[in-house]
Scaffold this motif. Structure first.
Motif, mmCIF file in Angstrom:
data_model
loop_
_atom_site.group_PDB
_atom_site.id
_atom_site.type_symbol
_atom_site.label_atom_id
_atom_site.label_comp_id
_atom_site.label_asym_id
_atom_site.label_seq_id
_atom_site.Cartn_x
_atom_site.Cartn_y
_atom_site.Cartn_z
ATOM 1 N N TYR A 77 0.824 -1.282 0.023
ATOM 2 C CA TYR A 77 0.025 0.021 -0.141
ATOM 3 C C TYR A 77 0.868 1.382 0.066
ATOM 4 O O TYR A 77 0.646 2.292 -0.639
ATOM 5 C CB TYR A 77 -0.764 -0.139 1.285
ATOM 6 C CG TYR A 77 -1.783 1.174 1.303
ATOM 7 C CD1 TYR A 77 -3.018 1.312 0.556
ATOM 8 C CD2 TYR A 77 -1.182 2.447 2.121
ATOM 9 C CE1 TYR A 77 -3.867 2.535 0.590
ATOM 10 C CE2 TYR A 77 -2.217 3.281 2.042
ATOM 11 C CZ TYR A 77 -3.263 3.361 1.642
ATOM 12 O OH TYR A 77 -4.151 4.476 1.677
ATOM 13 N N VAL A 81 0.970 4.248 -2.799
ATOM 14 C CA VAL A 81 0.986 5.602 -2.472
ATOM 15 C C VAL A 81 2.064 6.412 -3.037
ATOM 16 O O VAL A 81 1.948 7.686 -3.712
ATOM 17 C CB VAL A 81 0.723 5.889 -1.092
ATOM 18 C CG1 VAL A 81 0.783 7.424 -0.808
ATOM 19 C CG2 VAL A 81 -0.559 5.240 -0.539
ATOM 20 N N ASP A 84 1.886 6.996 -6.864
ATOM 21 C CA ASP A 84 0.574 7.425 -7.213
ATOM 22 C C ASP A 84 0.707 9.085 -7.093
ATOM 23 O O ASP A 84 1.407 9.762 -5.997
ATOM 24 C CB ASP A 84 -0.553 7.191 -6.652
ATOM 25 C CG ASP A 84 -1.794 7.538 -7.066
ATOM 26 O OD1 ASP A 84 -2.003 8.065 -8.099
ATOM 27 O OD2 ASP A 84 -3.062 7.364 -6.407
ATOM 28 N N PRO A 86 -1.505 12.444 -7.025
ATOM 29 C CA PRO A 86 -2.961 12.789 -7.079
ATOM 30 C C PRO A 86 -3.257 13.843 -7.751
ATOM 31 O O PRO A 86 -4.478 14.217 -8.075
ATOM 32 C CB PRO A 86 -2.890 13.173 -5.550
ATOM 33 C CG PRO A 86 -1.635 13.473 -4.966
ATOM 34 C CD PRO A 86 -0.936 12.492 -5.865
ATOM 35 N N ILE A 110 -10.645 10.258 -4.468
ATOM 36 C CA ILE A 110 -10.790 9.452 -3.287
ATOM 37 C C ILE A 110 -11.183 8.123 -3.788
ATOM 38 O O ILE A 110 -10.594 7.000 -2.960
ATOM 39 C CB ILE A 110 -11.625 10.251 -2.309
ATOM 40 C CG1 ILE A 110 -11.238 11.369 -1.752
ATOM 41 C CG2 ILE A 110 -11.936 9.386 -1.035
ATOM 42 C CD1 ILE A 110 -12.278 12.171 -1.032
ATOM 43 N N VAL A 113 -7.746 5.463 -7.725
ATOM 44 C CA VAL A 113 -6.172 5.484 -7.476
ATOM 45 C C VAL A 113 -5.442 4.926 -8.708
ATOM 46 O O VAL A 113 -6.271 4.253 -9.482
ATOM 47 C CB VAL A 113 -5.564 4.814 -6.163
ATOM 48 C CG1 VAL A 113 -6.310 5.563 -4.843
ATOM 49 C CG2 VAL A 113 -5.952 3.363 -6.164
ATOM 50 N N PHE A 178 -9.994 2.090 -4.933
ATOM 51 C CA PHE A 178 -9.396 2.363 -3.795
ATOM 52 C C PHE A 178 -9.856 1.386 -2.580
ATOM 53 O O PHE A 178 -11.004 1.202 -2.526
ATOM 54 C CB PHE A 178 -9.658 3.999 -3.119
ATOM 55 C CG PHE A 178 -9.050 3.691 -1.691
ATOM 56 C CD1 PHE A 178 -7.643 3.880 -1.312
ATOM 57 C CD2 PHE A 178 -9.883 3.895 -0.578
ATOM 58 C CE1 PHE A 178 -7.199 4.119 -0.038
ATOM 59 C CE2 PHE A 178 -9.311 4.035 0.635
ATOM 60 C CZ PHE A 178 -8.036 4.013 0.919
ATOM 61 N N CYS A 230 -2.343 7.053 6.832
ATOM 62 C CA CYS A 230 -2.863 6.541 5.573
ATOM 63 C C CYS A 230 -4.009 7.246 5.238
ATOM 64 O O CYS A 230 -4.387 7.612 4.195
ATOM 65 C CB CYS A 230 -2.881 5.271 5.584
ATOM 66 S SG CYS A 230 -1.305 4.335 5.609
ATOM 67 N N GLN A 233 -3.743 10.897 4.569
ATOM 68 C CA GLN A 233 -3.123 11.308 3.246
ATOM 69 C C GLN A 233 -3.961 10.867 1.923
ATOM 70 O O GLN A 233 -3.985 11.648 1.230
ATOM 71 C CB GLN A 233 -2.033 10.274 3.204
ATOM 72 C CG GLN A 233 -1.157 10.478 1.874
ATOM 73 C CD GLN A 233 -1.434 9.656 0.723
ATOM 74 O OE1 GLN A 233 -2.271 8.745 0.995
ATOM 75 N NE2 GLN A 233 -1.298 10.387 -0.426
ATOM 76 N N HIS A 234 -4.786 9.982 2.320
ATOM 77 C CA HIS A 234 -5.780 9.520 1.190
ATOM 78 C C HIS A 234 -6.885 10.536 1.106
ATOM 79 O O HIS A 234 -7.193 10.941 -0.118
ATOM 80 C CB HIS A 234 -6.255 8.196 1.169
ATOM 81 C CG HIS A 234 -7.131 7.638 0.219
ATOM 82 N ND1 HIS A 234 -6.760 7.599 -0.946
ATOM 83 C CD2 HIS A 234 -8.488 7.567 0.089
ATOM 84 C CE1 HIS A 234 -7.544 6.761 -1.858
ATOM 85 N NE2 HIS A 234 -8.877 7.159 -1.167
ATOM 86 N N ARG A 237 -6.220 13.844 -0.660
ATOM 87 C CA ARG A 237 -6.056 13.763 -2.282
ATOM 88 C C ARG A 237 -6.890 14.877 -2.925
ATOM 89 O O ARG A 237 -6.681 15.232 -4.131
ATOM 90 C CB ARG A 237 -6.273 12.442 -2.710
ATOM 91 C CG ARG A 237 -4.842 11.311 -2.461
ATOM 92 C CD ARG A 237 -5.386 9.924 -2.636
ATOM 93 N NE ARG A 237 -5.780 9.958 -4.217
ATOM 94 C CZ ARG A 237 -5.011 9.279 -5.022
ATOM 95 N NH1 ARG A 237 -3.634 9.144 -4.774
ATOM 96 N NH2 ARG A 237 -5.525 8.982 -6.355
ATOM 97 N N SER A 270 -11.539 14.554 5.779
ATOM 98 C CA SER A 270 -10.394 14.344 6.537
ATOM 99 C C SER A 270 -10.372 14.848 7.840
ATOM 100 O O SER A 270 -9.868 14.219 8.975
ATOM 101 C CB SER A 270 -9.166 14.824 5.794
ATOM 102 O OG SER A 270 -9.579 16.224 5.541
#
Length: 1154
Positions: A77, A81, A84, A86, A110, A113, A178, A230, A233-234, A237, A270
């Motif tokens: 994972y 990241v 990738d 974003p 979101i 990915v 995702f 994690c 951060q995701h 995006r 978030s």
């Protein structure tokens, strides 16, 4: 018919070879059925369960693989990241990339990915394996309820992380979807916990609760942080497009409550995730910390483990106790670490009870915290013995709990502990303390055993004939440098404290500077000259090929270079440095060291860092004017000095004559003296032999004075007449010698060891004291069977609480009253109150019978300050201050200056605990102590006795000349002096001891209290040297005169005289009148009661191995080790003496030897 039954049918041909190969099979016509057991384990499911779950090692491998798989998924994972971007718009697999810049939240970054095809393949493979393993383990652990397996959180997380990847196999357009693979960190945490549990189960490690909890806490914290990193951060995006490092920075700052604010979530998902994670952390982490703190507190109570690495690299000993008290702990630590070579040892305490507050505070002191480890556990559990690393220990000390009400039960616990340790670690040396002598034979395998009641009663018995033996033994077995009392202004305290530093040491003769030059010489010659030259006292030897120690083997013993020498000195020879003084220096020292009646040591002893420098004295000839031991010239005017013969190097029969100071102890029964004939058959009926009956197994046989026929049990009762005699009190027996009374609760087997030393064969039969046992409970027949062979031994049921019982047993004309601590009072809610009843009873005896010598045993040494307590005695208060100062200096013998202990009138058996501790370094100390106390009798070994210096003996003048006199005549070895001095009242606060009541007791009763002038005249002559006492008496007279009534008339005058006569009577006179009235009521004569004769104004103390120049004083009692009288007796005499033991109680003796 018999042939048909015996005929064996032949085996079927087709089964013969197969049966030989495959084992016993049923025959063709056999009705028996073969049954196979545990067939359920042969199924496929059971075999899988055995491999995946039941088997410890295979299960551990499976869980390790599962843990690695989850970590790999988390790592993949992170790689996804990092690869990738974003900022590039992504959609479904195969769709064109689009950049979305809407006003509202763009959910496409979101949901979608960028996942490369190789990465997708690896993630799918990991997901398939994880899902298959999860389903398989769920199937194997299925117990009938499918929902119990499905709704478990690990199973749900596995479905969330694995099923979407499997779907992408059949639906390729969803490959960029995702999937929260980072949640596998929680599955990794779960797999890690299971793996650690299997690991501990595989290696049989059970004490892992603290490790598990710490691991769970750390893994929980890491999972929370990783999940938050994690997740933020995701979700960002679609917002700030944070990197993993920015997200890590934000989470650390947020969870540490710092909150700089430079990095913040931008969109509400978030922000919501941050709120959720903070709430989870506030709930989960405190629970984990609470469990960790609880386990830490429990670990502190139980003590954890003793490190295996430390056990293999460092040395340690284990102390096993049932309950640990602060006094016992400090006695052990102070004595154990008093030896320099034990400073690097660790002490592991194994105790089943929780550590109390006092012990915890002491063990937190840096001096002990680095060397003492407390483990809560039982010696009966191999797990706890493994925690203490018993198999690697240098020694194991097992102590009994003497404060238990049931002492037999305490011994049983000690025996089981000793057995358990011996079973677990057979090579570990055992040092065991036992309470009851009858339980001693159960632990004969132990390397060193100390039986409390054996030593206690033997010391109490010797106290009656050798005063203060208990103090002598206590000082010998305590480690001290002799620095106690050196700052005191009192000369006796300096001498007493200095000599208390003497201990018993050993060295091989050929390696010794003290004794090497005496090879081939007699033992007495070596002992005398070593004391004269070096100030050391040689008391015993041991042959190289013999394990038995011989105390003073006598002048016929020739010293060999391989002998082990045992001597008394301030320090051992290895820590000593020798230097030769100049002749003029010695002359100056001999003049300047004299201070009154006794001298300081002529040889200077400088104790520094464990090393003693000894100035060697010149052993050459000096003029007769000096204080030396050489024979004077023929022209010397002092004719008495010439009677001291030199000590011969090799003794002959002519040199072994009886010293005029001492009576011959080895009496011949066939030639009775005139006194024996005049006294009739009282002494003639005694014989010498071994007691035919012993009350317990393991008692050492001792040659004793015995009766030819045992006394009927009815005649042993002192206060009741029978058909053989009509005496009902001690006075009626008309004993020639004074009584020895023992007040005990029960007649235990240990009391037998009180009688044996007082009836030993080397005691003169003219000096045997009658023994009266004052018991609270009647003795059993087993005990009476053992004492009925000894002469003049009686018992009486009564208590020291009852004055009538004391008077009937003859307390008014007793030489010694021994008060034994009662078992029923040894335990109390407040520890030190266990001695309360004994102390008050002894104080009553002290006030009622002031001339009686009372010897008391206490449970706690700290209570010795209450013995013979006088509240207004300033001298005792000064000694109390001195004791506190010595304790602050770190002395192990702070109580030694208490007058009752110094005089040998009180002791505590707990003071002998150091004997067991000291035997770890000196393995001979228990044997030497048993020989001194008469508990063991080795052929050729001497015994402890004493002699008193009278006016006819003062011509000897010094201790060195006495040493020479004894060695040259009787072969006795002196080891110390018991000295009694009068308390001289001075005006200094530290020495004065004045009370108005004591002065009133001694004033002339004929003086009228209201006549002030007569009173002043009568006291002026006695008190002219004591102004303070005179001033007190004047104040007393004035106060008394003011109380005289001033009425006129004959009635008023008569009343006044009566009141004055009652007031004038002292408290001691009232007590004396009370005792006399009770004696008259009981029909006893009051002639032997002397209420005014006491020893309250004297002090006594012991000088162990004093300097050769020490002056002898009147009434000094010298401790002697006398040679065995039977060591050189011809065979005919020995056979005649031993013939008695073959004629009485032969069958009983054979049973005892079992």
């Amino acid at each position: 018919m018999a042939d048909l039954e015996s005929e064996v049918p032949p085996l079927p041909p087709r089964y013969r070879f197969r049966d030989l190969l495959l084992g016993d099979q049923g025959w063709q016509h056999d009705d028996r059925i073969q049954v196979e057991f545990h067939m359920n384990e042969n199924t496929f499911k059971e075999r899988l369960k055995l491999f995946f779950i039941k088997n410890q090692r295979s299960s551990l491998r499976i869980r390790l693989f599962n843990f690695s798989l989850k970590l790999l998924s988390c790592l993949l994972y992170i790689i996804r990241v990092l690869l990738d971007d974003p900022t590039q718009g992504h959609g479904c697999w195969g769709c064109s990339s689009q950049n979305h810049t809407p006003v509202k939240i763009d959910w496409s970054p979101i949901i979608w990915v960028n996942r490369s095809l190789p990465l997708w393949g690896l993630q799918v493979s990991v997901a398939l394996i994880s899902l298959f393993e999860t389903i398989l383990l769920g199937y194997l652990s299925y117990k009938g309820n499918i929902w119990e397996q499905v709704v478990r959180i690990p199973f749900l997380l596995e479905i969330i992380n694995a099923v979407p990847f499997i779907i992408t196999i059949f639906w390729p357009s969803l490959r960029n979807l995702f999937i929260p693979v980072f949640l596998n960190c929680w599955l990794a945490k779960h797999a890690l916990e299971n793996m650690i549990n299997d690991l501990h189960r595989a290696i049989q490690r059970t004490q892992s609760a603290m490790f598990n909890q710490v691991l769970i806490l750390i893994s929980t914290l890491l999972c929370l942080i990783f999940t938050c990193i994690c997740g933020i951060q995701h979700l960002e995006r679609a917002g700030n497009k944070l990197t993993l490092f920015d997200s890590l920075y934000f989470c650390i700052v947020t969870f540490s409550t710092v909150g700089f604010g430079d990095v913040t979530p931008k969109i509400w998902p978030s922000k919501l995730l941050v709120v959720i994670m903070i709430c989870v952390a506030l709930v989960v982490l405190p629970i984990q910390f609470e469990q960790l703190a609880y386990l830490w507190m429990e670990r502190q109570k139980s003590g954890g483990n003793y490190s295996r690495h430390r056990a293999q690299t460092e040395k340690h000993v284990v102390l096993c106790v049932s309950s640990l008290k602060i006094d016992l702990l400090m006695d052990f630590l102070n004595e154990f670490y008093a030896h320099p070579r034990l400073q690097d040892y660790y002490v592991v305490i194994l105790c089943p009870t929780e550590m109390d507050a006092q012990v915890r505070r002491v063990l937190q002191i840096p001096m002990w915290s680095q060397r003492v480890i407390y483990l809560q556990g039982s010696a009966l559990k191999d797990q706890d013995l493994l925690r203490a690393k018993m198999d690697d220990a240098e020694a194991c000390f097992i102590l009994s709990s003497r404060c238990e009400v049931d002492r037999t039960a305490a011994d049983h616990q000690t025996i089981l502990r000793a057995w358990a340790v011996k079973d677990f670690a057979p090579k570990c040396p055992l040092y065991v303390q036992i309470l009851k002598p009858e339980n001693k034979f159960h632990i004969k395998f132990a390397d060193h055993v100390v039986c409390e009641e054996e030593f206690k009663y033997a010391m109490l018995a010797l106290n009656c004939i050798c005063p203060a033996t208990s103090t002598l033994i206590t000082l010998l077995v305590h480690t001290s440098r002799g620095q106690e009392g050196q700052q005191s202004p009192e000369h006796w305290q300096k001498m007493y404290g200095r000599c208390s530093g003497n201990e018993v040491y050993h060295i091989q003769m050929e390696d010794s500077t003290f004794f090497a030059e005496y090879e081939g010489k007699s033992f007495t010659y070596a002992s005398f000259h070593a004391h004269k030259k070096f100030g050391v006292c040689l008391i015993g030897v041991r042959r190289e090929d013999n394990k038995n120690i011989l105390l003073n083997p006598g002048p016929r013993y020739i010293m060999s270079s391989t002998d082990i020498c045992f001597y008394i000195n301030i320090t051992k020879e290895e820590n000593s440095a020798f230097k030769k003084q100049e002749q003029h220096r010695k002359n100056n020292d001999s003049k300047s060291f004299y201070h009154g009646p006794s001298r300081l040591p002529l040889h200077s002893v400088i104790a520094s860092m464990g090393t003693v420098a000894i100035d060697l004295q010149d052993t050459g000839y000096r003029s007769s004017s000096g204080h030396n031991l050489t024979l004077p010239s023929e022209g010397n005017k002092d004719g008495r000095r010439s009677s001291i013969a030199p000590v011969l190097e090799v003794a002959d029969s002519s040199s072994l004559q009886t010293c005029d100071l001492l009576s011959d102890q080895s009496e011949d029964e066939t030639t009775p003296s005139d006194d024996d004939i005049s006294m009739g058959s009282e002494y003639v009926q005694y014989a010498k032999g071994y007691p035919p009956y012993s009350p317990y197994i393991g008692s050492s046989p001792t040659f004793c004075h015995l009766l030819h026929e045992k006394v009927p049990f009815c005649c042993l009762r002192l206060d009741q007449g029978c058909q053989h005699n009509y005496y009902e009190d001690a006075k009626a027996y008309g004993f020639k010698n004074k009584l020895i009374i023992v007040a005990a609760e029960t007649a235990g087997n240990g009391l037998y060891n009180f009688i044996v030393p007082l009836r030993a064969y080397y005691r003169p039969k003219k000096e045997l004291n009658p023994i009266v046992l004052l018991l609270d409970n009647p003795p059993d027949m087993h005990f009476l069977d053992a004492i009925c062979w000894f002469p003049m031994v009686y018992y009486m049921v009564g208590s020291i609480d009852n004055l009538d019982d004391l008077l009937r047993c003859g307390v008014t004309f007793a030489a010694n009253m021994v008060v034994v601590d009662k078992e029923s009072t040894m335990s109390a809610e407040e520890d030190y109150m266990a001695d309360a009843k004994t102390i008050v009873n002894v104080q009553t005896l002290f006030r009622l019978f002031s001339s009686l010598s009372i010897i008391t045993e206490l449970t706690h040494p700290a209570n010795m300050r209450f013995m013979q307590f006088r509240a207004k005695d300033c001298y005792s208060l000064a000694l109390s201050k001195l004791e506190k100062k010595e304790r602050e200096k770190g002395s192990n013998l702070a109580f030694m200056f208490r007058l009752p202990f110094a005089a040998g009138r009180v002791f505590s058996i707990s003071m002998l605990d150091t004997l067991l501790y000291q035997s770890f370094v000196k393995d001979y100390m228990i044997s030497i102590t048993r020989l001194l106390l008469g508990l063991d009798t080795t052929p050729g070994s001497g015994f402890l006795c004493s002699m008193k210096i009278t006016e006819d003996d003062l011509w000897i003048r010094t201790y060195a000349r006495l040493y020479q006199k004894l060695c040259s005549s009787t072969g006795d070895i002196p080891i110390g002096i018991y000295r009694t001095e009068s308390q001289k009242l001075t005006t200094s606060e530290s020495q004065i001891s004045i009370s108005v009541e004591e002065w009133e007791d001694t004033k002339d009763t004929k003086e009228q209290p209201n006549n002030r002038n007569n009173h002043r005249n009568s006291t002026s002559s006695d008190q002219s040297d004591h102004p303070l006492l005179r001033r007190k008496s004047m104040q007393w007279a004035r106060r008394l005169s003011r109380k005289v009534p001033k009425h006129s008339g004959k009635t008023a005058e008569k009343i006044s005289q009566q009141r004055m006569s009652l007031y004038k009577r002292s408290e001691r006179q009232e007590l004396a009148e009370l005792v006399k009235n009770r004696m008259k009521h009981l029909g006893l004569s009051t002639a032997g009661y002397d209420e005014m004769n006491d020893h309250q104004n004297t002090l006594s103390y012991i000088l162990i191995n004093p300097s050769p120049d020490t002056r002898l004083e009147l009434n000094d009692v010298v401790y002697l080790i006398r040679p065995d009288p039977l060591a050189y007796v011809p065979n005919t005499a020995s056979s005649r003496k031993n013939s008695f033991c073959h004629t009485i109680g032969q069958d009983t003796r054979e049973e005892t030897q079992l």
